[in-house]
Design a protein around this motif. Structure first.
Motif, PDB file in Angstrom:
ATOM      1  N   UNK A   1      39.103  23.602 -74.536  1.00 59.01           N
ATOM      2  CA  UNK A   1      38.894  22.239 -75.042  1.00 59.01           C
ATOM      3  C   UNK A   1      37.588  22.191 -75.822  1.00 59.01           C
ATOM      4  N   UNK A   2      37.611  21.459 -76.927  1.00 59.94           N
ATOM      5  CA  UNK A   2      36.406  21.204 -77.702  1.00 59.94           C
ATOM      6  C   UNK A   2      36.208  19.691 -77.785  1.00 59.94           C
ATOM      7  N   UNK A   3      35.029  19.240 -77.378  1.00 59.20           N
ATOM      8  CA  UNK A   3      34.607  17.843 -77.514  1.00 59.20           C
ATOM      9  C   UNK A   3      33.499  17.853 -78.558  1.00 59.20           C
ATOM     10  N   UNK A   4      33.757  17.267 -79.721  1.00 59.65           N
ATOM     11  CA  UNK A   4      32.786  17.335 -80.813  1.00 59.65           C
ATOM     12  C   UNK A   4      32.399  15.935 -81.265  1.00 59.65           C
ATOM     13  N   UNK A   5      31.114  15.736 -81.476  1.00 59.54           N
ATOM     14  CA  UNK A   5      30.649  14.462 -81.992  1.00 59.54           C
ATOM     15  C   UNK A   5      29.222  14.168 -81.587  1.00 59.54           C
ATOM     16  N   UNK A   6      28.597  13.317 -82.355  1.00 60.02           N
ATOM     17  CA  UNK A   6      27.183  12.999 -82.189  1.00 60.02           C
ATOM     18  C   UNK A   6      26.881  12.285 -80.879  1.00 60.02           C
TER      19      UNK A   6
ATOM     20  N   UNK B   1      42.991  29.603 -85.074  1.00 60.96           N
ATOM     21  CA  UNK B   1      42.860  28.546 -84.071  1.00 60.96           C
ATOM     22  C   UNK B   1      42.471  29.178 -82.738  1.00 60.96           C
ATOM     23  N   UNK B   2      41.286  28.804 -82.267  1.00 60.47           N
ATOM     24  CA  UNK B   2      40.807  29.332 -80.986  1.00 60.47           C
ATOM     25  C   UNK B   2      40.607  28.220 -79.957  1.00 60.47           C
ATOM     26  N   UNK B   3      40.928  26.981 -80.333  1.00 54.72           N
ATOM     27  CA  UNK B   3      40.792  25.829 -79.451  1.00 54.72           C
ATOM     28  C   UNK B   3      42.183  25.245 -79.223  1.00 54.72           C
ATOM     29  N   UNK B   4      42.511  24.974 -77.974  1.00 58.12           N
ATOM     30  CA  UNK B   4      43.828  24.402 -77.675  1.00 58.12           C
ATOM     31  C   UNK B   4      43.852  22.895 -77.850  1.00 58.12           C
ATOM     32  N   UNK B   5      42.829  22.200 -77.327  1.00 58.50           N
ATOM     33  CA  UNK B   5      42.796  20.732 -77.355  1.00 58.50           C
ATOM     34  C   UNK B   5      41.455  20.264 -77.904  1.00 58.50           C
ATOM     35  N   UNK B   6      41.498  19.276 -78.774  1.00 56.94           N
ATOM     36  CA  UNK B   6      40.295  18.761 -79.417  1.00 56.94           C
ATOM     37  C   UNK B   6      40.235  17.253 -79.288  1.00 56.94           C
ATOM     38  N   UNK B   7      39.016  16.744 -79.073  1.00 54.47           N
ATOM     39  CA  UNK B   7      38.743  15.311 -79.203  1.00 54.47           C
ATOM     40  C   UNK B   7      37.413  15.181 -79.920  1.00 54.47           C
ATOM     41  N   UNK B   8      37.329  14.276 -80.909  1.00 56.11           N
ATOM     42  CA  UNK B   8      36.094  14.075 -81.653  1.00 56.11           C
ATOM     43  C   UNK B   8      35.726  12.602 -81.682  1.00 56.11           C
ATOM     44  N   UNK B   9      34.464  12.345 -81.969  1.00 52.93           N
ATOM     45  CA  UNK B   9      33.995  10.976 -82.125  1.00 52.93           C
ATOM     46  C   UNK B   9      32.524  10.884 -81.782  1.00 52.93           C
ATOM     47  N   UNK B  10      31.951   9.720 -81.984  1.00 55.49           N
ATOM     48  CA  UNK B  10      30.583   9.470 -81.559  1.00 55.49           C
ATOM     49  C   UNK B  10      30.608   9.394 -80.036  1.00 55.49           C
ATOM     50  N   UNK B  11      30.049  10.395 -79.383  1.00 56.63           N
ATOM     51  CA  UNK B  11      30.142  10.482 -77.928  1.00 56.63           C
ATOM     52  C   UNK B  11      29.123   9.613 -77.208  1.00 56.63           C
ATOM     53  N   UNK B  12      28.373   8.815 -77.966  1.00 52.30           N
ATOM     54  CA  UNK B  12      27.534   7.795 -77.360  1.00 52.30           C
ATOM     55  C   UNK B  12      28.248   6.448 -77.288  1.00 52.30           C
ATOM     56  N   UNK B  13      29.397   6.353 -77.937  1.00 50.30           N
ATOM     57  CA  UNK B  13      30.212   5.137 -77.944  1.00 50.30           C
ATOM     58  C   UNK B  13      31.063   5.140 -76.674  1.00 50.30           C
TER      59      UNK B  13
END
Length: 195
Positions: free
Chosen positions: A62-67, A23-35
């Protein structure tokens, strides 16, 4: 109306399951980032929650992942903040993280992002909106209504690996019991076969 049945989403528990990954990321949020609700939540995480977390953990990542991230979401990237856009394997993002944060302030429906994170054993913190359809609290995830309580819950889980592990396991059990695809398919079969 008496014949309407709602079959909830499910999670493929064979694919979305814990992985032995550093684990190299402390906080994560994912989703369609156009929504818009997801884009807003990403901004809340980076602009309002992260500064409070960094008072205790200055190097928090922090990692923000999503299309389809909006321009505003792309501009969130910076030191210790990664915005990926589309990823081929979203489960790999969950596997890299210590805490999943769902700071959504508006939106509707079941939060698949929470189901996936919980299925992978990642401890989750969410606003009440995120748990409205899921109903996993208080055992499967932590609820926090504002930036201060979101940050405090994140700090607590980052500081206490045992509590984080216990919450992650509780979330995993909750999803396996309530949101596995076999559960949803069974409900659908009952609806289709009913007279």
């Amino acid at each position: 109306r008496a014949r309407i049945a709602v079959v909830p989403n499910g999670v493929d528990l064979e694919t979305v399951r814990p992985r032995s990954t550093p684990t190299d990321i402390d906080l994560l949020f994912v989703g369609n980032m156009g929504y818009p609700p997801n884009a807003d939540a990403a901004e809340v995480l980076v602009r309002e929650v992260l500064p409070l977390v960094r008072e205790r953990y200055p190097q928090a990542r922090v990692l923000i992942a999503g299309a389809t991230p909006t321009a505003r979401v792309r501009r969130l990237a910076g030191i210790g903040i990664e915005v990926t856009g589309w990823v081929d394997d979203i489960a790999a993002c969950y596997a890299r993280t210590r805490v999943f944060v769902n700071p959504m302030r508006f939106g509707t429906g079941l939060q698949n992002k929470l189901l996936q994170a919980m299925a992978m054993g990642v401890p989750c913190v969410s606003t009440p909106m995120g748990d409205r359809a899921l109903r996993a609290a208080p055992d499967g995830l932590r609820i926090a209504a504002d930036r201060e309580t979101l940050a405090a819950a994140c700090v607590e889980l980052l500081a206490d690996p045992v509590a984080a592990l216990e919450l992650g396991l509780a979330g995993q059990r909750f999803v396996a019991s309530n949101y596995g695809w076999s559960n949803a398919v069974g409900q659908l079969e009952r609806v289709l076969l009913s007279p």
